[in-house]
Design a protein around this motif. Structure first.
Motif, PDB file in Angstrom:
ATOM      1  N   UNK A 158       5.142   3.014   9.187  1.00  0.00           N
ATOM      2  CA  UNK A 158       4.064   3.846   8.634  1.00  0.00           C
ATOM      3  C   UNK A 158       3.838   3.528   7.161  1.00  0.00           C
ATOM      4  N   UNK A 159       4.914   3.415   6.394  1.00  0.00           N
ATOM      5  CA  UNK A 159       4.798   3.089   4.965  1.00  0.00           C
ATOM      6  C   UNK A 159       4.150   1.713   4.787  1.00  0.00           C
ATOM      7  N   UNK A 160       4.560   0.736   5.594  1.00  0.00           N
ATOM      8  CA  UNK A 160       3.967  -0.607   5.507  1.00  0.00           C
ATOM      9  C   UNK A 160       2.477  -0.574   5.824  1.00  0.00           C
ATOM     10  N   UNK A 161       2.108   0.180   6.860  1.00  0.00           N
ATOM     11  CA  UNK A 161       0.693   0.269   7.252  1.00  0.00           C
ATOM     12  C   UNK A 161      -0.131   0.924   6.161  1.00  0.00           C
ATOM     13  N   UNK A 162       0.411   1.966   5.567  1.00  0.00           N
ATOM     14  CA  UNK A 162      -0.315   2.674   4.507  1.00  0.00           C
ATOM     15  C   UNK A 162      -0.515   1.766   3.297  1.00  0.00           C
ATOM     16  N   UNK A 163       0.492   0.998   2.960  1.00  0.00           N
ATOM     17  CA  UNK A 163       0.358   0.042   1.856  1.00  0.00           C
ATOM     18  C   UNK A 163      -0.725  -0.988   2.149  1.00  0.00           C
ATOM     19  N   UNK A 164      -0.789  -1.454   3.400  1.00  0.00           N
ATOM     20  CA  UNK A 164      -1.795  -2.446   3.787  1.00  0.00           C
ATOM     21  C   UNK A 164      -3.203  -1.860   3.705  1.00  0.00           C
ATOM     22  N   UNK A 165      -3.368  -0.622   4.158  1.00  0.00           N
ATOM     23  CA  UNK A 165      -4.696  -0.005   4.152  1.00  0.00           C
ATOM     24  C   UNK A 165      -5.149   0.322   2.738  1.00  0.00           C
ATOM     25  N   UNK A 166      -4.206   0.583   1.849  1.00  0.00           N
ATOM     26  CA  UNK A 166      -4.566   0.901   0.462  1.00  0.00           C
ATOM     27  C   UNK A 166      -5.098  -0.320  -0.280  1.00  0.00           C
ATOM     28  N   UNK A 167      -4.858  -1.509   0.234  1.00  0.00           N
ATOM     29  CA  UNK A 167      -5.426  -2.722  -0.371  1.00  0.00           C
ATOM     30  C   UNK A 167      -6.947  -2.685  -0.270  1.00  0.00           C
ATOM     31  N   UNK A 168      -7.456  -2.151   0.842  1.00  0.00           N
ATOM     32  CA  UNK A 168      -8.897  -2.030   1.036  1.00  0.00           C
ATOM     33  C   UNK A 168      -9.485  -0.867   0.242  1.00  0.00           C
ATOM     34  N   UNK A 169      -8.801   0.285   0.295  1.00  0.00           N
ATOM     35  CA  UNK A 169      -9.268   1.473  -0.422  1.00  0.00           C
ATOM     36  C   UNK A 169      -8.116   2.461  -0.505  1.00  0.00           C
ATOM     37  N   UNK A 170      -8.021   3.141  -1.653  1.00  0.00           N
ATOM     38  CA  UNK A 170      -6.966   4.153  -1.768  1.00  0.00           C
ATOM     39  C   UNK A 170      -7.465   5.548  -1.397  1.00  0.00           C
ATOM     40  N   UNK A 171      -8.700   5.634  -0.913  1.00  0.00           N
ATOM     41  CA  UNK A 171      -9.200   6.878  -0.325  1.00  0.00           C
ATOM     42  C   UNK A 171      -9.124   6.713   1.191  1.00  0.00           C
TER      43      UNK A 171
END
Length: 504
Positions: A158-171
């Motif tokens: 979950x932490x890895x996925x969240x880090x990956x998605x935050x590359x696109x947008x932190x919202x």
């Protein structure tokens, strides 16, 4: 001419009978002198539900109007006279003291035509009691420790996925990603299957999870009629769920069981426990019935564990993170506790670690107080029941009893300024001043939520991993206040929940 007159007479007599029965039904409480709202002739007191308000909001309005008038008020579910509990004393009597008379929920089950309906939440006694005894060993603290490592593994993903998605947008719309997290957790802990919905939101388990709560075989009105007349629905072989959902869960359980038996596979998950019950390896208290579970019974229990486990926990987590984003001081205090406890346990997230954080427990309890996922509890009277100390208040056999959890949780007599998010309400000193029956997110008594330990463990692990790595804030897309969805039975927001997330 004579035939016409006879037909006309029959029609008039039928219409007159329908009008009379409707009148008798919808004046039931008035004739007994019990407070109640004037009902709509079709919808009863549920007019507007699923359109302008949720059923939880409807019950809360009635509760606020009549609380203090007596032990209960009358409410009409369609044309069925029902009871809405108004006092902690009657709540305690229904759920605990006189539970033997309120064992059943009165929900529709049809195991023959709709096998997934035969799960613990919907079953009636004596089947419910036997099944509860069988499944109770499944959710002990010892079993939670066995499943702990499975949840930890998904939390790290979950932490890895969240880090990956935050590359696109932190919202990020957190409700969806939290649901993917809990789907993967339940998939692993219930079926021993790596769902991978965190990496791929379109996997079949995630799609089925969405369909359970969004795809309905019948309209809300028809569902209400089914629950109002379950014996009639069973006579006509009515099923609740679309065939695709039933087929999926029946097949996944059948295939997994076959594979494990042929290959002698053992896993620390829910399905493995069901298989051991099926083989008679696990014993339970009720020695009168120690038969194993059928495949249909196993599928039904696995289905409800999956459905309840992923949705309730992800919804609670989304509300909790929203409140932490709004209340930064609470978020900082909780993060400090997490960092201190993890360091105290050698930098590792252990089972003992997540259960030794008192402030986290307070934050979770306050979230469940303000946003109870299940907005009311439901029971059915097995026999006539005279409310102790109130001779005029009688609950007749077969009457459905509703306990308005949302109304109780937002009663300022029990929780001053109920719309404020305040974890201090659940500090030990404050809890001693309040009757425990006024906090009911998991129900109470013998028929409380059997999976509460698992739900709490899943939420605590998620919070521990998230708050060590990320900070949650509101953003222009965040709805303040939240807008709730009137169409959902479970408490949920109408348009998701967007938060700004920053790595620490």
């Amino acid at each position: 001419m004579i035939v016409t007159e006879v037909l006309l007479s029959i029609i008039l007599a039928t219409v007159a009978a329908v009008i009379y029965i409707t009148y008798r039904n919808l004046t039931y409480w008035q004739r007994r002198g019990i407070p109640c709202d004037t009902p709509h002739w079709i919808h009863g007191n549920l007019y507007g539900v699923a359109k302008t308000m949720s059923i939880g909001e409807a019950f809360t309005k009635v509760y606020r109007r009549y609380v203090g008038s007596g032990p209960f008020c009358g409410i009409y579910f369609l044309q069925n006279p029902s009871v809405l509990v108004l006092t902690p004393e009657l709540t305690k009597q229904v759920l605990i003291k006189d539970f033997a008379n309120f064992t059943d929920r009165g929900l529709y089950t049809n195991e023959k035509d709709d096998p997934l309906s035969g799960h613990l939440f919907q079953l009636e006694s004596p089947k419910w009691r036997v099944m509860r005894n069988k499944l109770t060993p499944t959710f002990t603290s010892g079993q939670m420790k066995f499943m702990f490592s499975n949840v930890i593994a998904v939390a790290e993903q979950f932490v890895d996925t969240l880090n990956s998605e935050m590359v696109q947008s932190n919202v990020i719309e957190i409700k969806d990603i939290l649901a993917r997290f809990t789907t993967d957790v339940i998939g692993s802990c219930a079926f021993g299957i790596e769902c991978n919905s965190l990496k791929n939101p379109d996997v079949i388990f995630r799609q089925m999870g969405l369909r359970i709560f969004n795809d309905h075989r019948h309209s809300s009105f028809v569902l209400a009629m089914i629950n109002a007349a379950p014996s009639v629905a069973r006579y006509f072989h009515v099923r609740l769920r679309p065939d695709a959902i039933t087929d999926f869960f029946m097949n996944i359980v059948r295939e997994t069981v076959d594979y494990r038996e042929k290959n002698e596979v053992q896993r620390n998950d829910f399905l493995n426990i069901l298989m051991e019950l099926n083989k008679g390896k696990l014993k339970f208290d009720n020695n009168a019935d120690e038969k194993g579970l059928t495949l249909e019974e196993m599928a039904a229990q696995a289905f409800v564990f999956f459905a309840a486990g992923f949705e309730t926990s992800s919804t609670t987590l989304s509300f909790l993170l929203y409140e932490l984003a709004v209340n930064q001081d609470i978020q900082k205090r909780l993060r400090a506790e997490i960092l201190e406890e993890v360091e105290h346990h050698g930098g590792k997230v252990t089972y003992e670690c997540i259960n030794s954080m008192p402030y986290m427990k307070q934050v979770i309890s306050e979230t469940l107080r303000k946003y109870p996922v299940v907005p009311h509890l439901q029971r059915k009277a097995i026999a006539d029941y005279n409310v102790p100390g109130h001779p005029n208040y009688v609950i007749e056999k077969g009457t459905t009893v509703y306990i308005p959890v949302m109304g109780i949780h937002h009663n300022p007599e029990f929780y001053p300024a109920p719309d404020k998010f305040d974890p201090e309400r659940f500090a030990p000193a404050q809890m001693q001043l309040r009757d425990a029956i006024n906090w009911l997110p998991f129900g109470d008594g013998p028929r409380n939520c059997i999976g509460l330990r698992f739900g709490q463990m899943q939420i605590r692990i998620a919070l521990t991993y998230l708050l060590r790595k990320f900070e949650f804030c509101t953003c222009p897309k965040t709805d303040i206040p939240l807008v709730m969805d009137p169409k959902q039975f479970l408490n949920n927001t109408k348009s998701g929940m967007h938060l700004k997330i920053q790595a620490i």
